[in-house]
Design a protein around this motif. Structure first.
Motif, short mmCIF file in Angstrom:
data_model
loop_
_atom_site.label_atom_id
_atom_site.label_comp_id
_atom_site.label_asym_id
_atom_site.label_seq_id
_atom_site.Cartn_x
_atom_site.Cartn_y
_atom_site.Cartn_z
N SER B 285 -6.69 -5.26 -6.62
CA SER B 285 -6.66 -4.40 -7.67
C SER B 285 -5.17 -4.19 -8.00
O SER B 285 -4.22 -4.46 -7.09
N HIS B 286 -4.95 -3.68 -9.40
CA HIS B 286 -3.37 -3.60 -9.88
C HIS B 286 -2.80 -2.61 -8.71
O HIS B 286 -1.57 -2.50 -8.94
N THR B 287 -3.37 -1.85 -8.16
CA THR B 287 -2.90 -0.79 -7.05
C THR B 287 -2.79 -1.30 -5.74
O THR B 287 -2.60 -0.42 -4.92
N GLU B 290 -0.28 0.32 -3.43
CA GLU B 290 -0.33 1.64 -3.21
C GLU B 290 -1.36 2.32 -2.07
O GLU B 290 -1.38 3.50 -1.91
N THR B 291 -2.11 1.21 -1.61
CA THR B 291 -3.26 1.67 -0.67
C THR B 291 -2.94 1.38 0.83
O THR B 291 -2.26 0.20 0.83
#
Lengths: 300, 291
Positions: B285-287, B290-291
């Motif tokens: 995912s584009h994130t 961040e995870t």
């Protein structure tokens, strides 16, 4: 030599989400096996899929006569219509605030919220409240609904990448769950879930990857839903472990064929339902009471 | 890893404006900047150039006035490519031919005629092959055809055709598998890939790390070259072996070693996370950072 079927077991588990409170609470999710595989594989499917029947906040104009017939006497009275759904045995009511859309009646948020309250008070089963996916109008409407039924733990949706923040914040403040919706795209779905998870925990989120009707691109929707389950259960991706809603009743009945012949329409909605059960849906939104009975019978 | 600089590309407005106005200075500057940072080839992408295939000849001459660097002549139009071949001072690279009927009939013969090297992609009239095996099948057939024309394996640069990770994560894994298979399939061939494609559609600020991580992963599997953003300094450093610490982290994750990204410094952590995504272990995912 006797045949020994392989037994799979997975480490991921779908989050349990409870909608409603007290006596009218239902719980979905919680499975650590793929759809309906609890009999073969190691694991449990503790909460069988639930079915919601659809209620509109204004009298439908283009429904096929056979799908409107069972609700005809109540179609202009959402509270009575919702009660009818409860009598039919629905697990939840799916209340569609279509009139709030600026392209319909542009019903003001306060008025929409008041109506949701009336409907909610008329029934004793939990409620899903959907707006039309209007990026600008939905947050105001759903925030008012969240406030009007503060603490009742509704399932509010859809939230999309453009407007998830205000809706999720309202849900958080007033104790509701939300539906995270991405357009048949597993990567965008995950991205939205990641962002949403900063506001709400996974046990307050349900995924709507969109569910089209048989013959109208169901393959894509099936694949995305199935992969969502694979990624969550087999690959333990916490951002894809929320239960899934399949909202296909309206998708089926808007098409030409189901509108032409009742038996065909019933079969159409039924086969569509079976597909999404197999893909792993935890809640299904349906329309025709006859199909509801058949599918409910399959699940229980 | 050889680097082919992709920055003279007709899709870039700056480039198309300069070409339209025949602004030699602007184009020469773009080429010089790439040559100065040490790319091995400067790619000249003129698009299909249907109306004016001769533009490639003009562009090649323009660039050669100021840089001493071989060119990759990039067009789907054989007339444009030939215009470049006619004037090329250093042995050029045709970018590219494929298994499509028209390409076999008109582009590949140019490589034979001008005795140059040619990028050969797995593309066929049936489209982009779905997995590593299908890529293998397609390239065997097209390479055999090229061999018959007298183009030996050593002059073929095989391109597996990379799609963005945001739309086809499995394809990213398939391209790596295919790269590993290549020396056995076609001994002696070289290889290349349109690297920046992997990050197409991803947020601008995280495109670079996708490109760089994937380059290191491919290099490990024997990828010979890549068509890259020449102005990504960290990418060049990685390609030149100046960042062994990063490479080591990427390799460890590739080997399935138990690397906990959280235990690493921020930069290494991002590379470790990206490697896991590009290995197909974590859904993109584009994130993802961040995870």
């Amino acid at each position: 030599m006797t045949f020994k079927a392989p037994v799979e077991s997975y480490k991921g588990k779908v989050a349990e989400v409870t909608i409603g409170k007290g006596k009218r609470a239902v719980t979905i999710g919680g499975e650590n096996v793929l759809a309906l595989n609890q009999a073969f594989d190691e694991g449990a499917f503790p909460h069988p899929p639930k079915i919601a029947l659809e209620v509109w906040d204004m009298e439908p104009q283009n429904w096929a006569p056979w799908v409107l017939e069972p609700y005809k006497d109540v179609a202009a009275d959402p509270a009575a219509w919702a009660k009818r759904c409860e009598e039919l045995g629905a697990d939840l009511v799916y209340f569609y605030l279509i009139s709030a859309d600026p392209n319909e009646k542009d019903t003001p948020p306060e008025q929409a919220a008041e109506l949701v309250k009336q409907v909610y008070e008329a029934i004793s089963i939990p409620m899903i409240v959907y707006t039309t996916g209007n990026e600008n109008k939905d947050p105001a409407v759903l925030a008012k609904v969240a406030e009007a039924l503060s603490g009742e733990n509704l399932l509010l949706g859809p939230v999309i990448k453009e407007n998830f923040e205000p809706i999720a914040n309202a849900a958080k403040e007033h104790g509701h769950c939300v539906v995270s919706q991405a357009p048949v795209d597993i990567n965008l779905q995950k991205e939205l879930n990641v962002k949403l998870s900063r506001i709400l925990s996974g046990d307050r989120i349900v995924l709507d990857p969109l569910a089209s009707a048989l013959g109208y691109g169901i393959e894509y929707c099936f694949s995305v839903m199935e992969r969502t389950k694979h990624v969550g259960i087999q690959f333990q991706d916490a951002m894809m472990q929320m239960p899934v809603i399949a909202n296909f009743g309206g998708e089926v009945w808007k098409n030409k064929e189901p509108k032409e012949r009742e038996e065909l329409g019933i079969a159409w909605e039924e086969v569509t339902a079976i597909n999404y059960l197999l893909a792993g849906a935890n809640i299904m939104v349906m329309r025709h009471p006859e199909v509801f009975k058949i599918v409910k019978g399959m699940i229980t | 890893m050889l680097l082919i600089g992709e920055n003279i590309h007709i899709i870039a407005k700056q480039v198309s404006d300069a070409v339209d106005k025949q602004d030699k200075k602007a184009l020469q500057q773009m080429a010089k900047e790439q040559a100065d940072v040490g790319v091995d080839y400067v790619d000249l992408n003129v698009g299909p150039a249907r109306k004016n295939p001769e533009i490639m000849g003009w562009l090649a001459e323009t660039i050669q006035e100021v840089v001493e660097c071989p060119l990759a002549l990039d067009s789907t139009n054989p007339l444009a490519v030939e215009a470049g071949l006619k004037v090329a001072k250093w042995p050029p690279l045709i970018n590219s031919a494929s298994g499509k009927g028209e390409s076999k009939e008109r582009m590949l013969p140019l490589a034979a005629q001008y005795k140059c090297e040619v990028i050969l992609s797995v593309l066929t009239d049936a489209g982009i092959p779905s997995d590593a095996e299908a890529r293998a099948e397609s390239i065997m057939e097209t390479a055999a055809y090229a061999n018959e024309l007298g183009i030996e394996n050593e002059r073929l640069w095989i391109d597996p055709i990379l799609l963005p990770v945001s739309v086809a994560q499995q394809g990213v894994v398939a391209c790596m598998e295919f790269t590993q298979m290549l020396p056995d399939l076609l001994p002696g061939v070289k290889s290349t890939i349109g690297l920046s494609n992997i990050s197409n559609g991803a947020p601008e600020e995280v495109r670079g790390i996708l490109n760089r991580t994937y380059m290191v992963m491919l290099e490990r599997y024997g990828m010979h070259s890549a068509i890259v953003d020449a102005f990504d300094a960290e990418l060049r450093d990685l390609a030149r072996g100046k960042l062994p610490g990063i490479v080591e982290v990427i390799h460890k994750v590739m080997d399935g070693e138990d690397v906990d990204p959280a235990s690493l410094p921020p930069k290494e952590r991002d590379y470790a996370k990206t490697t896991k995504v590009l290995m197909g272990e974590i859904l993109y995912s584009h994130t993802w950072l961040e995870t």
